[in-house]
Design an enzyme around this catalytic site. Structure first.
Site, short mmCIF file in Angstrom:
data_model
loop_
_atom_site.label_atom_id
_atom_site.label_comp_id
_atom_site.label_asym_id
_atom_site.label_seq_id
_atom_site.Cartn_x
_atom_site.Cartn_y
_atom_site.Cartn_z
N SER A 94 4.22 10.75 -63.08
CA SER A 94 4.73 9.49 -63.63
C SER A 94 5.39 8.68 -62.53
CB SER A 94 5.75 9.78 -64.74
OG SER A 94 6.46 8.60 -65.02
N HIS A 141 0.26 8.48 -64.28
CA HIS A 141 0.92 8.14 -65.54
C HIS A 141 1.81 6.92 -65.34
CE1 HIS A 141 2.39 9.31 -69.58
NE2 HIS A 141 3.58 8.88 -69.17
N ASP A 150 4.37 4.36 -67.19
CA ASP A 150 5.22 4.17 -68.36
C ASP A 150 5.57 2.70 -68.53
OD1 ASP A 150 5.69 6.88 -69.37
OD2 ASP A 150 6.60 7.23 -67.41
N MET A 176 7.48 0.05 -70.86
CA MET A 176 8.55 -0.02 -71.87
C MET A 176 8.94 -1.48 -72.09
SD MET A 176 10.95 3.14 -70.67
CE MET A 176 10.25 4.62 -69.95
N HIS A 235 0.94 4.79 -70.68
CA HIS A 235 1.75 5.21 -71.84
C HIS A 235 2.54 3.99 -72.32
CE1 HIS A 235 5.24 8.06 -73.27
NE2 HIS A 235 4.67 7.41 -74.28
N MET A 267 5.08 2.31 -74.43
CA MET A 267 6.25 2.48 -75.29
C MET A 267 6.69 1.07 -75.69
SD MET A 267 7.95 5.57 -73.15
CE MET A 267 6.89 5.22 -71.75
N MET A 303 5.59 14.20 -76.88
CA MET A 303 6.81 13.93 -76.09
C MET A 303 7.78 15.10 -76.23
SD MET A 303 6.66 10.64 -74.80
CE MET A 303 8.22 10.86 -74.05
N ASP A 361 4.85 15.35 -72.10
CA ASP A 361 5.56 14.36 -71.29
C ASP A 361 7.07 14.45 -71.52
OD1 ASP A 361 6.35 12.12 -69.84
OD2 ASP A 361 5.43 10.66 -71.20
C1 DX5 Z 1 9.84 8.96 -70.57
C2 DX5 Z 1 8.49 8.81 -69.93
C3 DX5 Z 1 8.10 9.89 -69.03
C4 DX5 Z 1 8.98 10.10 -67.83
C5 DX5 Z 1 8.98 11.57 -67.49
O1 DX5 Z 1 9.97 8.05 -71.60
O2 DX5 Z 1 7.49 8.72 -70.93
O3 DX5 Z 1 6.75 9.74 -68.61
O4 DX5 Z 1 8.58 9.40 -66.69
O5 DX5 Z 1 9.89 11.81 -66.49
P1 DX5 Z 1 10.39 13.30 -66.15
O6 DX5 Z 1 9.17 14.07 -65.75
O7 DX5 Z 1 11.34 13.08 -65.05
O8 DX5 Z 1 11.02 13.85 -67.40
ZN ZN Z 2 5.38 8.73 -70.24
#
Ligand code: DX5
Ligand code: ZN
Length: 217
Positions: free
Chosen positions: A8, A31, A33, A35, A64, A66, A135, A169
């Site tokens: 990620s 990956h 993210d 948001m 991903h 969100m 998750m 994740d």
């Molecule tokens: C959290 C994200 C993850 C995050 C994971 O909302 O969806 O992808 O980057 O980070 P680590 O591996 O540090 O928990």
């Molecule tokens: Zn993620």
């Protein structure tokens, strides 16, 4: 099952994304993210950044979302370079319509479920999906602790489908990757465990070996 590591970039240095991506050239997926500050209490990156890094990276993008209204944005993310488009079942969009739109765009649809969302919510869609993302932290931030109580959900999905990709994740590290693999996951997101390491490409290999050694197949 193919074991895949999806680092990620949330934990990478956003001032140097191209060189950060070069440090994970052995990754199976990247990956990303996204948001919106509404579905989750954080804001990250979006369409223009994905479009820019697509020009300098050949690894498939595992995006991903969100965000509250994924349906409204799947066309833009597909055009920007997303290969897997993963949206949350808890979002406001119509699930069936969003999956169908992703398929129509020639991309791989995936559904993410938060730690407290029961597996039953995703089961009606499994046959159409390329992947289910389970998750193991509350979405929104990197660096949180892996929730072991989520593991039975991974087992339940694996019992229903032996060939679907199950991605885990949140809080995945050298040790928790083993628990997730044993439960039946085969795609592993890791932010801090990869980018927090001195050598991200070595971290990817360790995660992959540890997952392989604990995978049932
Ligand atoms: C959290 C994200 C993850 C995050 C994971 O909302 O969806 O992808 O980057 O980070 P680590 O591996 O540090 O928990
Ligand atoms: Zn993620």
């Amino acid at each position: 099952m193919d074991i895949k590591i999806s680092p990620s970039i949330l934990s990478s240095d956003y001032a140097n994304l191209e060189s950060e991506l070069n440090r994970i050239s052995n990754a199976d997926l990247v990956h990303i993210d996204v948001m919106d500050g509404h579905f989750v209490p954080n804001i990250t990156i979006g369409i223009p950044v994905i479009k820019a890094i697509k020009r300098v990276c050949d690894i498939p993008f595992d995006v991903h979302l969100m965000i509250s209204n994924p349906y409204d944005y799947v066309d833009a993310f597909a055009k920007a370079g997303a290969d897997i488009i993963c949206f949350h079942i808890e979002s406001e969009s119509n699930v069936e319509a969003t999956i169908d739109r992703i398929l129509f765009l020639g991309k791989k649809p995936a559904i993410a479920i938060k730690p407290d969302t029961p597996v039953d919510a995703v089961l009606p869609y499994v046959s159409k999906l390329a992947m289910v993302l389970v998750m193991t932290v509350e979405p929104g931030f990197g660096g949180q602790s892996f929730m072991e109580r989520v593991l039975p959900k991974i087992e339940a999905i694996r019992n229903i489908s032996s060939d679907i990709d199950i991605e885990v994740d949140g809080g995945v590290d050298y040790s928790t990757v083993q628990l997730a693999a044993k439960a039946g996951a085969n795609v592993f997101v890791a932010g801090s465990a990869v980018f927090g390491s001195d050598c991200p490409s070595d971290a990817i290999e360790v995660l992959k070996n540890n997952a392989r050694n604990h995978s049932e197949e």
